[in-house]
Design a protein around this motif. Sequence first.
Motif, short mmCIF file in Angstrom:
data_model
loop_
_atom_site.label_atom_id
_atom_site.label_comp_id
_atom_site.label_asym_id
_atom_site.label_seq_id
_atom_site.Cartn_x
_atom_site.Cartn_y
_atom_site.Cartn_z
N ALA A 58 0.86 -1.19 0.00
CA ALA A 58 0.00 0.00 0.00
C ALA A 58 0.89 1.23 0.00
O ALA A 58 1.63 1.45 0.97
CB ALA A 58 -0.91 0.00 1.22
N GLU B 145 -1.91 2.40 -5.10
CA GLU B 145 -1.64 3.82 -4.80
C GLU B 145 -2.96 4.57 -4.82
O GLU B 145 -3.69 4.51 -5.81
CB GLU B 145 -0.65 4.39 -5.82
N GLY C 27 10.94 18.14 -1.59
CA GLY C 27 11.88 19.10 -2.16
C GLY C 27 12.73 18.46 -3.25
O GLY C 27 13.25 19.14 -4.12
N VAL D 69 15.66 16.98 -2.89
CA VAL D 69 17.11 17.12 -2.74
C VAL D 69 17.71 15.78 -2.30
O VAL D 69 17.25 15.17 -1.33
CB VAL D 69 17.46 18.20 -1.70
N SER E 227 -6.39 3.31 -6.11
CA SER E 227 -6.79 2.12 -5.36
C SER E 227 -6.22 2.28 -3.96
O SER E 227 -5.02 2.52 -3.79
CB SER E 227 -6.22 0.88 -6.04
N ARG F 57 2.59 3.71 3.31
CA ARG F 57 1.65 4.83 3.11
C ARG F 57 2.20 6.18 3.58
O ARG F 57 1.46 7.15 3.67
CB ARG F 57 0.35 4.53 3.86
N GLY F 58 3.50 6.22 3.92
CA GLY F 58 4.09 7.51 4.27
C GLY F 58 3.64 8.01 5.64
O GLY F 58 3.12 7.25 6.47
N VAL F 59 3.81 9.33 5.85
CA VAL F 59 3.53 9.91 7.17
C VAL F 59 2.06 9.71 7.57
O VAL F 59 1.75 9.60 8.75
CB VAL F 59 3.92 11.42 7.18
N THR F 60 1.16 9.61 6.59
CA THR F 60 -0.27 9.39 6.88
C THR F 60 -0.44 8.21 7.83
O THR F 60 -1.25 8.25 8.76
CB THR F 60 -1.01 8.98 5.58
N GLN G 84 4.99 24.08 1.25
CA GLN G 84 6.00 24.25 0.20
C GLN G 84 5.32 24.79 -1.05
O GLN G 84 4.34 24.22 -1.51
CB GLN G 84 6.69 22.92 -0.09
N ASP H 95 8.69 6.30 5.10
CA ASP H 95 8.21 7.29 6.06
C ASP H 95 7.21 6.68 7.04
O ASP H 95 7.10 7.11 8.18
CB ASP H 95 7.54 8.47 5.33
N ALA I 293 12.57 8.79 7.79
CA ALA I 293 13.08 10.08 7.27
C ALA I 293 13.98 10.72 8.34
O ALA I 293 13.77 10.53 9.53
CB ALA I 293 11.92 11.00 6.93
N GLY J 211 14.40 14.70 5.36
CA GLY J 211 14.73 14.10 4.06
C GLY J 211 14.63 12.59 4.16
O GLY J 211 15.16 11.98 5.10
N GLY J 212 13.93 11.97 3.20
CA GLY J 212 13.73 10.53 3.35
C GLY J 212 13.83 9.75 2.05
O GLY J 212 13.62 8.54 2.05
#
Length: 378
Positions: free
Chosen positions: A8, A32, A44, A46, A117, A143-146, A161, A252, A257, A263-264
């Motif tokens: 996921a 996704e 960002g 970087v 999805s 699913r990242g920071v969520t 940003q 994440d 990160a 940065g991750g």
Amino acid sequence: MDYDVVIAGGSVAGLLCAREIASKNHSVLVIEEDSELGTPEHCGGVVSIPAMDDLGIIPMRATLDNKIRSARIVAPSGKNFTLDARPQQVIVLDRREFDKQIAHQAQVKGAEIRVKSSLREITKEGVRTSDGEIKCKIVVDARGVTSLVQKDRTGTLQSAQYEIFADWIDKERIEVYLDQEKYPGFFAWVIPTRRDEAKIGVAGKGINPALAIEEFLKSKGKYSTIRKIFAPIWVKGPIKEFVTGNVVTIGDAAGQAKPTTAGGIYSSGVGGILAGNAISKFLESGNKSKLLEYQKEWHEKFGKEFENMLLARSLLERLDNKSIDGIFESITPKMLDEISKEGSFDFHTTSVAKLLGVRGSVKAIQAILGNELRRLLN
Ligand SMILES: Cc1cc2nc3c(=O)[nH]c(=O)nc-3n(C[C@H](O)[C@H](O)[C@H](O)COP(=O)(O)OP(=O)(O)OC[C@H]3O[C@@H](n4cnc5c(N)ncnc54)[C@H](O)[C@@H]3O)c2cc1C
């Protein structure tokens, strides 16, 4: 069983994990929830070239936005210093294209990817998604920071940003603005993407990022906005358990990160690769202990550095603007030269320690920071 693995989250960690699993000939599906990979971009971009090498990616023309020559760090008083970024080979990626490049690598190896999805629930037999039930042996949470925010709200900072056009942007220089009153515990940044174009951001504890970024931009000069995003960033370091039962958490979502800069791309991407290898070994052997190798290997690579980053973060959070200005007064050209030549973009706490450990007028700061600073310097 529909798939060996369902992942996921179709971003850097999830897609690299899928690439590794598919390359060992196991069936893997990435879901996704957004309708396009890499979009909306909340990054960002970087990253260093050595990090890209480690992730097994040579940025394509469409993926590479810019090459960075220097980084200017500005104190609340306006005093600043500039580091030569060339030895560290820093580039700016277009994440919208970069995520698609990794997706292509995963697809070529045999992974399947579905957009629009979304994971709704992890079940005993697999996952329930917006498209129905899918049976699988392993579920990967990318699913990242969520995903983290659902478990713990205390480690996030709010960020904003904007992508802008402006003629005051230096195309080859990243800028970082420290100010504990405006951006407590974090900073404002300018990341040039091409001529007269940049990503401008702010983050900080308890701030209204929309107001803070407008104020920052007003101080810089005339500009036009072409894109705005607001997203939480995680600065509390890795979660305790990367693997629970048949669920493997990466990127994440696992707190991978950097606690200093959030940065991750690199450390979360490596998390995806290590998890993909460990999952493949589990699928081949049926031995669950193989899954745990992922957490061990990630900590062997990043554990000490992330501990130091957390230490550096707790030190910086306690400095007020006057102390930061004091540190800037004491930085010498020799120190900057050493950091530029010997520092590492991806493992940067040695450079932070050098800056915090300056002698002379900051003796008072050393007294405040005491033992923790000594630990960081050792
Ligand atoms: C403003 C900002 C600037 C940043 N700048 C940099 C930088 O310059 N350099 C750097 O290295 N890092 C930077 N980062 C961090 C970097 O973006 C992340 O570390 C990296 O993208 C983590 O990748 P990931 O795959 O773990 O998670 P993410 O990139 O967050 O991806 C998670 C994916 O999961 C999807 N998803 C969420 N819920 C579900 C669900 N229920 N079902 C299916 N899919 C779901 C999301 O849509 C998303 O695509 C920045 C972050 C922010 C917010």
